[in-house]
Scaffold this motif. Structure first.
Motif, PDB file in Angstrom:
ATOM      1  N   THR A   9       2.803   5.117   7.043  1.00  0.00           N
ATOM      2  CA  THR A   9       1.897   4.399   6.145  1.00  0.00           C
ATOM      3  C   THR A   9       1.528   5.253   4.936  1.00  0.00           C
ATOM      4  O   THR A   9       1.498   4.779   3.794  1.00  0.00           O
ATOM      5  N   ILE A  10       1.264   6.530   5.194  1.00  0.00           N
ATOM      6  CA  ILE A  10       0.907   7.430   4.092  1.00  0.00           C
ATOM      7  C   ILE A  10       2.069   7.574   3.114  1.00  0.00           C
ATOM      8  O   ILE A  10       1.892   7.515   1.889  1.00  0.00           O
ATOM      9  N   MET A  11       3.276   7.754   3.639  1.00  0.00           N
ATOM     10  CA  MET A  11       4.439   7.899   2.769  1.00  0.00           C
ATOM     11  C   MET A  11       4.722   6.620   1.995  1.00  0.00           C
ATOM     12  O   MET A  11       5.153   6.654   0.835  1.00  0.00           O
ATOM     13  N   LEU A  12       4.455   5.478   2.640  1.00  0.00           N
ATOM     14  CA  LEU A  12       4.650   4.207   1.946  1.00  0.00           C
ATOM     15  C   LEU A  12       3.720   4.090   0.744  1.00  0.00           C
ATOM     16  O   LEU A  12       4.149   3.745  -0.365  1.00  0.00           O
ATOM     17  N   TRP A  13       2.444   4.399   0.937  1.00  0.00           N
ATOM     18  CA  TRP A  13       1.487   4.303  -0.170  1.00  0.00           C
ATOM     19  C   TRP A  13       1.759   5.348  -1.239  1.00  0.00           C
ATOM     20  O   TRP A  13       1.570   5.083  -2.434  1.00  0.00           O
ATOM     21  N   LEU A  14       2.210   6.534  -0.829  1.00  0.00           N
ATOM     22  CA  LEU A  14       2.566   7.542  -1.826  1.00  0.00           C
ATOM     23  C   LEU A  14       3.776   7.094  -2.657  1.00  0.00           C
ATOM     24  O   LEU A  14       3.818   7.301  -3.874  1.00  0.00           O
ATOM     25  N   PHE A  18       3.767   6.406  -6.613  1.00  0.00           N
ATOM     26  CA  PHE A  18       4.702   7.118  -7.488  1.00  0.00           C
ATOM     27  C   PHE A  18       5.445   6.148  -8.401  1.00  0.00           C
ATOM     28  O   PHE A  18       5.776   6.489  -9.543  1.00  0.00           O
ATOM     29  N   ILE A  19       5.698   4.937  -7.919  1.00  0.00           N
ATOM     30  CA  ILE A  19       6.449   3.958  -8.704  1.00  0.00           C
ATOM     31  C   ILE A  19       5.552   3.232  -9.699  1.00  0.00           C
ATOM     32  O   ILE A  19       5.896   3.066 -10.878  1.00  0.00           O
ATOM     33  N   TYR A  20       4.363   2.805  -9.238  1.00  0.00           N
ATOM     34  CA  TYR A  20       3.576   1.856 -10.032  1.00  0.00           C
ATOM     35  C   TYR A  20       2.496   2.503 -10.890  1.00  0.00           C
ATOM     36  O   TYR A  20       2.072   1.896 -11.877  1.00  0.00           O
ATOM     37  N   ILE A  21       2.039   3.698 -10.565  1.00  0.00           N
ATOM     38  CA  ILE A  21       1.015   4.329 -11.403  1.00  0.00           C
ATOM     39  C   ILE A  21       1.525   4.588 -12.819  1.00  0.00           C
ATOM     40  O   ILE A  21       0.813   4.322 -13.804  1.00  0.00           O
ATOM     41  N   PRO A  22       2.751   5.111 -13.026  1.00  0.00           N
ATOM     42  CA  PRO A  22       3.240   5.254 -14.412  1.00  0.00           C
ATOM     43  C   PRO A  22       3.303   3.925 -15.159  1.00  0.00           C
ATOM     44  O   PRO A  22       3.040   3.882 -16.371  1.00  0.00           O
TER      45      PRO A  22
END
Length: 288
Positions: A9-14, A18-22
């Protein structure tokens, strides 16, 4: 006691962050009133309004959309036929070579493909006088060559999973092969065809390397325009046009998801008419 989130779950949210914040940062800075992209100058829609006055950028967007649309349509037609040959015609001379040629662009570096097509167009212009100049047509041919492989792989995966007894039942009931293909096979592989069309449209719209090799004066696409602008520094108009594209893609994805969900609900409902019941009986008799 609350359960702690697991590693997955943590890796999924990370990964999502990483994809959508930029992308979120890009959208925010598209409303920046300052001409300097890295300096926040307040909220403004000035750059969105200015897009209409940027003729060069808007022409590149229009040109890219036209090429991507026609590329996706042509790639779907050729890729579907190639997939049908690879999955349904098991034995013919040169089958291995044909399959290799269809899938070769998937692993071929775009630089090599672009250079090969450039040399081909130059040789054709010297021998037969066509193409007289490189432009939208040569870009379209290059993109179709590249995207057909993706469509063939996607559609062939779906065709290999189909139950051929349904097509055989249709032909037993008197349907001709071409009618069986159009009325039975195509509707069953429609999701893969739609996926191949969207994938081809995206790849064509995003391509930079192939278009750089086979384009000519007056045929600059959006990726080429953005790349040439970014080398001199990111302009606010680039953030604005990127935000508009993100919005369009999001809306289109939402509509596609809604249509797919509605189709799944309709397929989940049991048949009620007598024709569908008799049709299922014919299929079951073919299987037995």
């Amino acid at each position: 006691m609350s359960k702690r989130p697991g590693f997955s779950t943590i890796m999924l949210w990370l990964g999502l962050a990483f994809i959508y914040i930029p992308m979120i940062i890009l959208v925010i800075y598209s409303f920046n009133a300052s001409r300097l992209v890295t300096v926040w100058g307040g909220w403004s829609v000035h750059w969105y309004v200015g897009l209409l006055d940027n003729t060069q950028l808007m022409n590149a967007v229009k040109r890219s959309l036209q090429i991507a649309f026609f590329t996706a349509c042509a790639a779907v037609c050729l890729g579907t036929l190639a997939a049908f040959v690879m999955t349904r015609i098991k034995r013919f001379r040169g089958r291995t070579m044909f399959s290799g040629l269809v899938t070769a662009p998937l692993v071929m570096p775009e630089v090599i493909t672009g250079l090969s097509l450039l040399l081909l167009f130059v040789a054709m212009a010297q021998m037969i006088g066509w193409p007289a100049e490189r432009g939208m047509v040569t870009i379209w041919i290059a993109h179709v060559t590249f995207c057909t492989s993706y469509v063939a792989v996607v559609v062939s995966g779906r065709l290999s999973e189909l139950d051929q007894s349904i097509e055989e039942a249709a032909m037993d009931l008197g349907a001709r092969p071409w009618k069986t293909f159009l009325l039975i096979t195509v509707p069953m592989i429609a999701p893969s065809i739609a996926a191949g069309w969207l994938l081809s449209f995206t790849l064509s719209l995003d391509d930079l390397v192939l278009a750089s090799f086979v384009s000519g004066p007056g045929s600059t696409t959006l990726p080429m325009e953005v790349f040439s602008s970014v080398r001199l520094g990111v302009k606010p108009e680039i953030n604005a046009i990127a935000s508009v594209i993100l919005l369009a893609v999001s809306i289109f994805t939402l509509i596609a998801w809604f249509i797919a969900r509605s189709a799944d609900k309709r397929r989940a409902q049991p048949p009620e008419d007598e024709d569908s019941v008799s049709w299922q009986a014919v299929i079951e008799s073919r299987r037995n």
